[in-house]
Design a protein around this motif. Structure first.
Motif, PDB file in Angstrom:
ATOM      1  N   ARG A 104      62.798  39.697  29.230  1.00  0.00           N
ATOM      2  CA  ARG A 104      61.676  39.068  29.446  1.00  0.00           C
ATOM      3  C   ARG A 104      61.588  37.058  29.953  1.00  0.00           C
ATOM      4  N   LEU A 105      62.359  36.062  29.744  1.00  0.00           N
ATOM      5  CA  LEU A 105      62.190  35.750  30.273  1.00  0.00           C
ATOM      6  C   LEU A 105      63.171  35.375  31.930  1.00  0.00           C
ATOM      7  N   GLN A 180      57.961  24.707  19.390  1.00  0.00           N
ATOM      8  CA  GLN A 180      57.457  24.011  19.875  1.00  0.00           C
ATOM      9  C   GLN A 180      56.601  25.223  20.421  1.00  0.00           C
ATOM     10  N   ARG A 181      54.712  25.459  20.728  1.00  0.00           N
ATOM     11  CA  ARG A 181      54.416  26.442  21.301  1.00  0.00           C
ATOM     12  C   ARG A 181      54.061  25.958  22.561  1.00  0.00           C
ATOM     13  N   PRO A 182      53.982  26.629  23.733  1.00  0.00           N
ATOM     14  CA  PRO A 182      53.449  26.204  24.407  1.00  0.00           C
ATOM     15  C   PRO A 182      51.936  25.717  24.934  1.00  0.00           C
ATOM     16  N   ALA A 216      59.614  30.168  27.487  1.00  0.00           N
ATOM     17  CA  ALA A 216      60.109  29.803  26.412  1.00  0.00           C
ATOM     18  C   ALA A 216      59.427  28.912  25.829  1.00  0.00           C
ATOM     19  N   ALA A 217      59.666  28.944  24.064  1.00  0.00           N
ATOM     20  CA  ALA A 217      59.090  27.858  23.068  1.00  0.00           C
ATOM     21  C   ALA A 217      60.309  27.385  23.053  1.00  0.00           C
ATOM     22  N   PRO A 218      60.487  26.329  22.306  1.00  0.00           N
ATOM     23  CA  PRO A 218      61.404  25.876  22.222  1.00  0.00           C
ATOM     24  C   PRO A 218      61.508  25.930  20.766  1.00  0.00           C
ATOM     25  N   VAL A 219      62.913  25.768  19.927  1.00  0.00           N
ATOM     26  CA  VAL A 219      62.747  26.218  18.221  1.00  0.00           C
ATOM     27  C   VAL A 219      63.742  24.853  17.981  1.00  0.00           C
TER      28      VAL A 219
END
Length: 242
Positions: A104-105, A180-182, A216-219
């Protein structure tokens, strides 16, 4: 491997998990519970390893490094039987999710079919230190939000297993996940780990829908302050450290 209980049973519980449902939940929330992987007796056996120096390569004092408060210990090889068995059993179940996320990424998916092959690639890249850990928290201890990367080669999912009974052995100490959502405010998740139950969560980031397809959402993850008692957890990371 060093025996701590009868072989096979933890791996059978991993196999009995509804992995399709788990994959859907981790897609929605960035983490998903596995159900029970260890019995209370097995949890006690793993937690008791913390005081046995011979099983560990190093100990980290979180306050000293400003990571939080409390301590965790990195296992050395050969691992005790239960951590080794769980890591081996979980890797092939998590692998399809990892490969799907990479697709997906539009990222490479360097992970071979077996954990042994993947760790060999880590070692060839200079990441040779085992990363499974046993964590111990007491009253006032906590773990700052962080990501367990350890080097250039990263497996995108990891697992934590609660070894004590929340509300009986300890209070507080919730598992925390912040995404952290886009182009939006961050989203937080808080969970209490039942004794013997696992939680699968993302190591670094995860795919989330965006106007451009997938982003990509950093977590990051951590642990809230333990109020009373003692909390042990087993952490299973699937890449080794440099």
């Amino acid at each position: 491997m060093i025996p701590t209980t009868s072989p096979g049973r933890a791996a059978d519980r991993v196999a009995a998990t509804d992995w399709a449902a788990l994959a859907a939940e981790i897609d929605a929330f960035g983490c998903a519970p596995t159900g029970q992987l260890l019995t209370p007796g097995e949890c006690a056996a793993v937690a008791a390893l913390y005081d046995e120096e011979r099983y560990f390569r190093s100990t980290v004092d979180m306050a000293r490094h400003r990571f939080g408060s409390g301590r965790y210990r990195y296992f050395r090889e050969p691992f005790p039987e239960l951590p080794a068995e769980l890591r081996e059993a979980l890797y092939p179940r998590l692998l399809p999710i990892a490969r799907d996320w990479a697709a997906r990424l539009r990222r490479p998916a360097p992970w071979p079919d077996t954990l042994a092959e993947w760790l060999e690639l880590c070692h060839e890249a200079g990441q040779t230190k085992p990363t499974p850990i046993l964590l111990r928290y007491g009253p006032g201890d906590w773990n700052a939000l962080h990501r367990d990367l350890y080097g250039d080669l990263v497996f995108p999912l990891q697992v934590v297993i609660g070894l004590d009974a929340a509300g009986a052995d300890y209070t507080g100490g919730e598992f925390l996940l912040v995404e952290q959502r886009p182009r939006a405010q961050s989203r937080g998740t808080s969970l209490t780990l039942p004794q013997g139950h696992g939680l699968v969560f993302t190591t670094r980031d995860r795919p989330v829908p965006s106007a451009r397809g997938w982003s990509a959402a950093p977590v990051r993850h951590g642990v809230s302050t333990v109020r009373t008692g003692r909390r042990h957890t087993l952490g299973l990371v699937f890449h080794d450290a440099a």
